[in-house]
Design a protein around this motif. Structure first.
Motif: not given
Ligand code: ZN
Length: 220
Positions: A6-7, A31, A35, A38
């Motif tokens: 993930h970020l 992303h 996701c 996130c």
């Molecule tokens: Zn993520």
């Protein structure tokens, strides 16, 4: 399948505060589209991003207080939150690139003009509106990339395929949000080419691994 990489919190907070370049934000958007985890973190970051902007005015707080506030905010990002529903897939056209990439590479996979970079490796490089670089990489299956480091601002989203490195298995939907000093050697998974997109903040700067190879030549 849900992404597993993930970020990081600092990236999400910077995104929420509007502090990322358009190129970095495009990779973040890519992303986020896939996701839920996130997106939930971003909802919290949005709430505190404005406070971070406030902090940039020296009159508001002293340095140590800045650091404490920032740490407290980043800690909050680790708290669990309800996961909002995933956005509907805009269209099912397999030739269509994800929307955040359109300004940089166009909308069609078939129309991409790949350039040769090495055996089994192709790339497309474009400059974004802020002068940052967007790099689309296509690495054939079962390829070992050169060992490379990451400079300060590189953010890589895996779009198709997968690779493995010392940090784990990175598959489509995962993001590599790496520290500046991280060095790794991705090996692409068998069966399918790995396609990923990287945002690099500084203009005219080569990807980390390429720059490292040049360093001995130019004494930089
Ligand atoms: Zn993520």
């Amino acid at each position: 399948m849900s992404p597993r990489h993930h970020l990081d919190a600092a990236t999400l907070v910077s995104h929420a505060a509007g502090a990322l370049s358009p190129e970095m934000s495009a990779v973040v958007a890519l992303h986020l589209a896939g996701c839920a985890e996130c997106r939930a973190s971003l909802a919290r970051a949005d709430a505190i991003g404005g406070v971070l902007v406030e902090q940039q005015h020296p009159a508001h707080a002293q340095g140590a207080q800045h650091a404490r506030l920032r740490d407290a905010m980043l800690a909050r990002l680790d708290e669990p939150a309800p996961q909002p529903a995933a956005p509907a897939n805009a269209d099912g056209d397999p030739d269509r690139l994800p929307a955040p990439l359109h300004p940089y590479f166009g909308a069609s996979w078939r129309a991409l003009k790949w350039r040769w970079m090495g055996p089994g490796m192709h790339y497309i490089r474009t400059l974004g509106p802020s002068g940052g670089t967007m790099l689309l990489l296509r690495i054939g299956p079962g390829r070992r990339m050169p060992v490379h480091g990451h400079q300060g601002s590189e953010l890589t989203q895996i779009v198709r395929g997968a690779y493995d490195d010392a940090l784990g298995h990175f598959a489509a939907g995962d993001v590599a949000d790496l520290d500046a000093d991280t060095e790794h050697q991705p090996v692409t998974a068998p069966g399918e080419a790995c396609i990923c997109v990287s945002a690099l903040d500084a203009p005219l700067r080569f990807p980390g691994w390429f720059a490292r190879r040049l360093q001995p030549l130019f004494g930089i």
